[in-house]
Design a protein around this motif. Structure first.
Motif, PDB file in Angstrom:
ATOM      1  N   GLU A   1       0.825  -1.277   0.364  1.00 21.88           N
ATOM      2  CA  GLU A   1      -0.429  -0.234  -0.061  1.00 21.88           C
ATOM      3  C   GLU A   1       0.650   1.222  -0.320  1.00 21.88           C
ATOM      4  OE1 GLU A   1      -3.684   1.922   2.895  1.00 21.88           O
ATOM      5  OE2 GLU A   1      -3.602  -0.039   2.708  1.00 21.88           O
ATOM      6  N   LEU A   2       2.359   0.833   1.159  1.00 22.43           N
ATOM      7  CA  LEU A   2       2.699   2.026   0.587  1.00 22.43           C
ATOM      8  C   LEU A   2       3.246   2.598  -0.356  1.00 22.43           C
ATOM      9  CD1 LEU A   2       5.050   1.914   4.463  1.00 22.43           C
ATOM     10  CD2 LEU A   2       3.806   3.427   3.295  1.00 22.43           C
ATOM     11  N   SER A   3       3.393   1.078  -1.629  1.00 23.85           N
ATOM     12  CA  SER A   3       4.307   1.561  -2.985  1.00 23.85           C
ATOM     13  C   SER A   3       3.899   2.263  -3.653  1.00 23.85           C
ATOM     14  CB  SER A   3       4.751   0.163  -2.963  1.00 23.85           C
ATOM     15  OG  SER A   3       3.373  -0.290  -3.626  1.00 23.85           O
ATOM     16  N   GLU A   4       2.590   2.567  -3.462  1.00 24.44           N
ATOM     17  CA  GLU A   4       1.536   3.782  -4.407  1.00 24.44           C
ATOM     18  C   GLU A   4       1.796   4.993  -3.970  1.00 24.44           C
ATOM     19  OE1 GLU A   4      -2.746   2.838  -4.752  1.00 24.44           O
ATOM     20  OE2 GLU A   4      -1.983   0.658  -4.257  1.00 24.44           O
ATOM     21  N   LEU A   5       2.206   5.504  -2.862  1.00 24.21           N
ATOM     22  CA  LEU A   5       2.256   6.685  -2.277  1.00 24.21           C
ATOM     23  C   LEU A   5       3.906   6.915  -2.279  1.00 24.21           C
ATOM     24  CD1 LEU A   5       1.707   9.142  -1.009  1.00 24.21           C
ATOM     25  CD2 LEU A   5       1.784   7.857   1.556  1.00 24.21           C
ATOM     26  N   ILE A   6       4.636   6.435  -1.902  1.00 26.38           N
ATOM     27  CA  ILE A   6       6.786   6.407  -2.013  1.00 26.38           C
ATOM     28  C   ILE A   6       7.137   5.964  -3.182  1.00 26.38           C
ATOM     29  CG2 ILE A   6       8.520   5.909  -0.113  1.00 26.38           C
ATOM     30  CD1 ILE A   6       6.541   5.764   2.124  1.00 26.38           C
ATOM     31  N   GLY A   7       7.447   5.681  -3.845  1.00 25.76           N
ATOM     32  CA  GLY A   7       8.321   5.200  -4.834  1.00 25.76           C
ATOM     33  C   GLY A   7      10.343   5.494  -4.471  1.00 25.76           C
ATOM     34  N   THR A   8      10.785   4.100  -4.203  1.00 27.03           N
ATOM     35  CA  THR A   8      11.805   3.929  -3.840  1.00 27.03           C
ATOM     36  C   THR A   8      12.406   3.461  -4.566  1.00 27.03           C
ATOM     37  OG1 THR A   8      11.000   3.710  -1.218  1.00 27.03           O
ATOM     38  CG2 THR A   8      13.410   2.621  -2.730  1.00 27.03           C
ATOM     39  N   LEU A   9      14.109   4.436  -5.164  1.00 25.94           N
ATOM     40  CA  LEU A   9      14.768   3.556  -6.923  1.00 25.94           C
ATOM     41  C   LEU A   9      16.107   3.516  -5.489  1.00 25.94           C
ATOM     42  CD1 LEU A   9      15.622   3.543  -9.677  1.00 25.94           C
ATOM     43  CD2 LEU A   9      16.651   5.914  -8.973  1.00 25.94           C
ATOM     44  N   PHE A  10      16.227   1.950  -5.752  1.00 20.54           N
ATOM     45  CA  PHE A  10      17.681   1.855  -4.805  1.00 20.54           C
ATOM     46  C   PHE A  10      19.124   1.711  -5.479  1.00 20.54           C
ATOM     47  CE2 PHE A  10      13.601  -0.363  -2.931  1.00 20.54           C
ATOM     48  CZ  PHE A  10      14.440  -0.874  -1.624  1.00 20.54           C
ATOM     49  N   GLN A  11      20.180   1.304  -4.842  1.00 16.66           N
ATOM     50  CA  GLN A  11      21.093   1.386  -5.652  1.00 16.66           C
ATOM     51  C   GLN A  11      21.517   1.328  -6.857  1.00 16.66           C
ATOM     52  OE1 GLN A  11      24.322   1.676  -3.162  1.00 16.66           O
ATOM     53  NE2 GLN A  11      25.791   1.742  -4.581  1.00 16.66           N
ATOM     54  N   ASP A  12      20.890  -0.782  -6.973  1.00 18.38           N
ATOM     55  CA  ASP A  12      21.200  -1.492  -7.882  1.00 18.38           C
ATOM     56  C   ASP A  12      19.986  -1.911  -8.131  1.00 18.38           C
ATOM     57  OD1 ASP A  12      21.648  -3.839  -9.794  1.00 18.38           O
ATOM     58  OD2 ASP A  12      22.083  -5.485  -7.943  1.00 18.38           O
ATOM     59  N   PRO A  13      19.056  -1.115  -9.139  1.00 21.46           N
ATOM     60  CA  PRO A  13      17.956  -1.121  -9.654  1.00 21.46           C
ATOM     61  C   PRO A  13      17.307  -2.653 -10.075  1.00 21.46           C
ATOM     62  CG  PRO A  13      19.387  -0.221 -11.290  1.00 21.46           C
ATOM     63  CD  PRO A  13      20.415  -0.336 -10.590  1.00 21.46           C
ATOM     64  N   GLU A  14      19.090  -3.503 -10.812  1.00 19.94           N
ATOM     65  CA  GLU A  14      17.999  -4.384 -10.864  1.00 19.94           C
ATOM     66  C   GLU A  14      16.977  -5.845 -10.212  1.00 19.94           C
ATOM     67  OE1 GLU A  14      20.776  -7.342 -13.812  1.00 19.94           O
ATOM     68  OE2 GLU A  14      22.257  -5.656 -12.779  1.00 19.94           O
ATOM     69  N   GLU A  15      17.806  -5.042  -8.626  1.00 17.00           N
ATOM     70  CA  GLU A  15      16.806  -5.546  -7.940  1.00 17.00           C
ATOM     71  C   GLU A  15      15.304  -5.167  -7.904  1.00 17.00           C
ATOM     72  OE1 GLU A  15      18.636  -4.376  -3.720  1.00 17.00           O
ATOM     73  OE2 GLU A  15      20.496  -5.517  -4.778  1.00 17.00           O
ATOM     74  N   GLN A  16      14.762  -4.340  -8.538  1.00 15.52           N
ATOM     75  CA  GLN A  16      13.430  -4.052  -8.531  1.00 15.52           C
ATOM     76  C   GLN A  16      12.939  -4.458 -10.250  1.00 15.52           C
ATOM     77  OE1 GLN A  16      14.715   0.245  -7.296  1.00 15.52           O
ATOM     78  NE2 GLN A  16      13.127   0.177  -7.475  1.00 15.52           N
ATOM     79  N   PHE A  17      13.521  -4.897 -10.990  1.00 18.56           N
ATOM     80  CA  PHE A  17      13.073  -5.349 -11.996  1.00 18.56           C
ATOM     81  C   PHE A  17      12.212  -6.733 -12.090  1.00 18.56           C
ATOM     82  CE2 PHE A  17      16.535  -2.952 -14.173  1.00 18.56           C
ATOM     83  CZ  PHE A  17      16.028  -1.942 -13.795  1.00 18.56           C
ATOM     84  N   PHE A  18      11.400  -7.087 -12.819  1.00 20.18           N
ATOM     85  CA  PHE A  18      10.190  -7.764 -13.540  1.00 20.18           C
ATOM     86  C   PHE A  18      10.613  -8.406 -14.295  1.00 20.18           C
ATOM     87  CE2 PHE A  18       9.242  -6.242  -9.027  1.00 20.18           C
ATOM     88  CZ  PHE A  18       8.865  -7.281  -8.034  1.00 20.18           C
ATOM     89  N   ALA A  19       9.911  -7.727 -15.177  1.00 17.39           N
ATOM     90  CA  ALA A  19      10.275  -8.054 -17.218  1.00 17.39           C
ATOM     91  C   ALA A  19      11.364  -8.150 -17.792  1.00 17.39           C
ATOM     92  CB  ALA A  19       9.183  -6.552 -17.159  1.00 17.39           C
ATOM     93  N   LEU A  20      10.678  -8.169 -18.554  1.00 20.43           N
ATOM     94  CA  LEU A  20      12.547  -8.465 -19.875  1.00 20.43           C
ATOM     95  C   LEU A  20      12.439  -7.924 -20.574  1.00 20.43           C
ATOM     96  CD1 LEU A  20      12.276 -12.368 -20.681  1.00 20.43           C
ATOM     97  CD2 LEU A  20      13.136 -11.815 -18.791  1.00 20.43           C
ATOM     98  N   SER A  21      11.650  -6.325 -20.547  1.00 20.62           N
ATOM     99  CA  SER A  21      11.868  -5.317 -21.826  1.00 20.62           C
ATOM    100  C   SER A  21      11.752  -3.968 -21.305  1.00 20.62           C
ATOM    101  CB  SER A  21      10.621  -5.124 -22.905  1.00 20.62           C
ATOM    102  OG  SER A  21       9.646  -4.982 -22.670  1.00 20.62           O
ATOM    103  N   VAL A  22      12.316  -2.648 -21.608  1.00 24.02           N
ATOM    104  CA  VAL A  22      12.121  -1.635 -20.727  1.00 24.02           C
ATOM    105  C   VAL A  22      10.896  -1.713 -21.027  1.00 24.02           C
ATOM    106  CG1 VAL A  22      12.912   0.791 -21.058  1.00 24.02           C
ATOM    107  CG2 VAL A  22      14.488  -0.910 -21.103  1.00 24.02           C
ATOM    108  N   GLY A  23       9.893  -1.125 -21.194  1.00 24.07           N
ATOM    109  CA  GLY A  23       8.960  -1.515 -21.883  1.00 24.07           C
ATOM    110  C   GLY A  23       7.588  -1.573 -20.475  1.00 24.07           C
ATOM    111  N   ASP A  24       8.145  -3.411 -20.809  1.00 21.38           N
ATOM    112  CA  ASP A  24       7.417  -4.204 -20.177  1.00 21.38           C
ATOM    113  C   ASP A  24       7.848  -3.156 -18.474  1.00 21.38           C
ATOM    114  OD1 ASP A  24       5.795  -5.251 -22.092  1.00 21.38           O
ATOM    115  OD2 ASP A  24       6.643  -6.577 -22.060  1.00 21.38           O
ATOM    116  N   GLU A  25       8.848  -3.532 -18.493  1.00 20.01           N
ATOM    117  CA  GLU A  25       9.187  -2.987 -16.989  1.00 20.01           C
ATOM    118  C   GLU A  25       8.466  -2.123 -16.551  1.00 20.01           C
ATOM    119  OE1 GLU A  25      10.436  -2.950 -13.338  1.00 20.01           O
ATOM    120  OE2 GLU A  25      10.759  -5.349 -14.739  1.00 20.01           O
TER     121      GLU A  25
END
Length: 505
Positions: free
Chosen positions: A82-106
């Motif tokens: 629920e917090l993620s809709e209010l707070i956006g966090t960009l971590f030092q290693d962005p790959e830890e946040q990726f779920f998709a294979l293409s840029v647009g899908d991510e």
């Protein structure tokens, strides 16, 4: 209600520890305000960020005292999803946040997971990509991107959610200076739009025209707080091990390494030379064609925009990729063993190079590997027992530990260390191999001012001993100690060559 982030009398202790990670923290980031948190490694910056987005204590457990709120919401008890809709966090290693294979899908992933209308998703993805200048990457694979490009994709995915609060963890670490300047402008726009923005970073100069305030931490406490201008105090920065608040771009004045196309370079008094190198990824991506260069002892910076081939060249020079052409150490052409035995490599992601039980074992193992490789080159039959370090070599290990401020971590498991500490361990391992050439890919990413100065001193000493040191770095502070620069644009095939090559395929 939009009142940003607020900490009131906050202390926090991680599970299974007997000491608070942060103590008595009080501050607020208002809407339309940017605050920077900085300090030496281990001061509590990362914990502060985790408290602000709810990861502590919800994910990491532990004991929290005091109150952390985001737009009036209790962050400690509100579900992270629920917090993620209010707070956006960009971590030092962005790959830890990726779920998709293409840029647009991510970029679209979080929007789709919330069941948004397809047209709205398309518009938000397009707007976020345009804001960060990555529209041309939307159809590309995530795995084909440079580290800096991945960071932009991670930020685009966050901006597409249109959060009211943004938290950045070392956002400039993998970006070139131009992209960093662009990021500063983006943060300024988000600030103007009313976002409350918390930036955790060691690098400071890029925020001087954006930040409204700065928080300096030491040993889990806020020790200094005020306007960004307080960082102009040299004594204050030295006291807390901080980076420079302002600096000039050294790339403008560094002498360039001569590059020859279609001929060998002048190899007078050189330590390392590349002779008519060509390389392509897959069948359709030409990177280098028939290029030569040579360098002597000293520190050579590999400079160029994200995606111009800096890391690719480093991988070729260490034998991780196979290019056409020849290499020489001094006047001796490297044989079939390749460059690997002659080179020490420090990768951007230190985790990929750590596998032993303790820091000391990592360095000892690297030294043993270097000695073994040397014996293998010198032995006709290649038959000899496992390497055992002499007392003198063990003392050399201790000297390396001391030079990189790792002695107190010698018995720690490498994977238990912070990102900056891991980086120093990998550098120590590269030095322990005693290589002819030393190649470092963003070695100061995530390092505070004191540890950056320590590594800079070590590299300078290695260069003075006659070693050829190559630096792939966007860190302008580190670039200032280099002797010369190899401009990657000079190694790039011209568009006509690329087109002709494509037609031949």
């Amino acid at each position: 209600m939009n009142n940003g982030i607020e900490f009131k009398n906050v202390s926090y202790r991680y599970a299974n520890t007997d000491k608070d990670a942060v103590q008595n923290i009080n501050f607020r980031v208002k809407p339309g305000e940017v605050k920077v948190v900085t300090g030496a490694s281990g001061c509590g910056k990362t914990t502060l960020m985790r408290l602000a987005n709810g990861l502590c204590p919800q994910i990491y457990g532990g004991e929290l005292k005091g109150d952390v709120t985001a737009n009036g919401i209790d962050v400690a008890v509100t579900p992270v999803a629920e917090l993620s809709e209010l707070i956006g966090t960009l971590f030092q290693d962005p790959e830890e946040q990726f779920f998709a294979l293409s840029v647009g899908d991510e970029i679209a992933f979080a929007l789709r997971s919330r069941g948004m209308d397809a047209i709205d998703i398309e518009n938000r993805v397009s707007a976020a990509a345009k804001k960060l200048g990555i529209t041309g990457l939307l159809s590309q694979s995530i795995h084909a991107l440079s580290e800096g490009q991945k960071q932009k994709v991670g930020l685009a995915g966050i901006l597409a959610m249109e959060p009211k609060i943004l938290i950045f963890d070392e956002p400039s670490a993998n970006l070139d200076p131009e992209a960093t300047e662009s990021l500063a402008l983006t943060i300024a726009e988000l600030k103007k739009d009313g976002a409350a923005i918390l930036v955790v970073d060691h690098r400071l100069y890029w925020l001087k025209d954006v930040a409204d305030g700065v928080i300096v931490m030491r040993q889990g406490e806020i020790c200094e707080e005020g306007p960004f201008s307080l960082l102009n105090d040299d004594e204050l920065r030295a006291k807390y091990g901080l980076r420079l608040a302002t600096l000039d771009d050294p790339r403008k004045t560094l002498p360039r390494v001569p590059v020859s196309i279609g001929a060998t370079a002048d190899e007078t008094d050189t330590i390392f030379s590349t002779r008519r190198l060509s390389f392509r990824y897959k069948a359709d991506k030409l990177i280098f064609r028939d290029v030569s260069f040579a360098v002597g002892a000293g520190i050579t910076a590999l400079i160029g925009d994200n995606g111009t081939g800096k890391t690719t060249l480093a991988r070729i020079m260490t034998g991780l990729e196979k290019g056409e052409g020849a290499f020489a150490i001094g006047k001796t052409v490297v044989g079939k063993e390749g460059l690997m035995p002659h080179a020490g490599l420090v990768l951007q992601n230190a985790d990929h190079q750590l596998q032993m039980r303790t820091v000391r074992e990592e360095i000892q193992s690297a030294m043993e590997a270097g000695i073994y490789a040397k014996k293998a080159r010198e032995s006709f039959w290649g038959k000899f027992s496992r390497v055992k370090l002499t007392d003198e070599e063990k003392r050399a290990v201790e000297q390396i530990l001391t030079s990189l401020n790792l002695t107190h971590l010698a018995e720690r498991h490498p994977q238990s260390l912070s990102g900056g500490e891991k980086q120093r361990v990998v550098i120590a391992c590269a030095l322990a191999k005693n290589p002819s050439i030393l190649i470092l890919d963003e070695p100061t990413s995530g390092l505070d001012g004191a540890n950056m100065a320590s590594i800079a001193g070590v590299l300078k000493a290695e260069a003075e001993r006659g070693r050829a040191v190559f630096l792939i770095t966007h860190d302008l502070e580190l670039l200032s100690l280099c002797d010369r620069a190899l401009d990657m644009h000079m190694l790039q095939p011209v568009e006509a060559e690329k087109a002709a090559d494509s037609e031949q395929k």
